[in-house]
Design an enzyme around this catalytic site. Structure first.
Site, short mmCIF file in Angstrom:
data_model
loop_
_atom_site.label_atom_id
_atom_site.label_comp_id
_atom_site.label_asym_id
_atom_site.label_seq_id
_atom_site.Cartn_x
_atom_site.Cartn_y
_atom_site.Cartn_z
CG HIS A 85 119.24 85.81 63.92
ND1 HIS A 85 119.59 84.62 64.35
CD2 HIS A 85 117.96 85.08 63.37
CE1 HIS A 85 118.38 83.74 64.39
NE2 HIS A 85 117.74 84.06 63.24
CD GLU A 87 121.23 87.77 67.28
OE1 GLU A 87 120.63 88.21 66.42
OE2 GLU A 87 121.20 86.69 68.13
CB CYS A 113 120.93 81.21 66.99
SG CYS A 113 121.30 82.41 65.67
CB CYS A 116 123.67 85.18 66.56
SG CYS A 116 122.93 85.47 65.01
#
Length: 162
Positions: A85, A87, A113, A116
């Site tokens: 992802h 991030e 999510c 993360c």
């Protein structure tokens, strides 16, 4: 009388600071949006910036790990399990530098999510500004519980100062 004036001045300063912060939030989110366009993912492109002291210390977008083909989805259109992802990519980039995320703000085009969110909290990021919601808000709930400031900005147009 002086106390009342002082209170009024404090409120005006607070409102002005909030307006200035929102202006920066919009600009950094627009930059994250531009960064998301570097992603090779077809289903969704997500971009992230980590900002500390008004300085961008990291950036990231969703995609496959270094050395893997740049195809995020399998033949059925599902995201491959090893896609990182945005991030996570930004936090990992900071981890391999001399910088620290402690006290930083994460600007991300989609809310994080739950996995993360753990990384965000553990990295010391204290503020998350995002544009659209992820399908599951449990990551935001976790961050709020951890004391991370959450801010959603849905209007990204820039006001022209006169």
């Amino acid at each position: 009388m002086n106390a009342l004036r002082l209170l009024k001045d404090c409120r005006i300063n607070y409102i002005m600071q909030k307006k200035k912060q929102l202006k920066y939030d919009k600009v950094y989110l627009r930059m994250a949006q531009e960064w998301s366009k570097l992603s090779h993912c077809r289903r969704r492109q997500v971009g992230a910036l980590i900002v500390k002291g008004r300085m961008i210390i990291s950036d990231g977008y969703n995609g496959t790990p270094t050395g893997f083909e740049n195809f995020c989805e399998d033949e059925d259109g599902y995201t491959k399990w090893y896609v990182l992802h945005a991030e996570a990519n930004a936090i990992l980039k900071v981890a391999s530098s001399t910088q620290s995320c402690e006290g930083a703000t994460l600007y991300i085009t989609m809310s994080p999510c739950k996995d993360c969110s753990k990384l965000i909290h553990q990295a010391g990021i204290t503020r998350v500004v995002y544009y659209i919601d992820y399908k599951d808000n449990s990551g935001l709930e976790f961050l709020e519980r951890a004391g991370v400031e959450i801010c959603q900005v849905t209007e990204l147009e820039l006001e022209i100062e006169k």
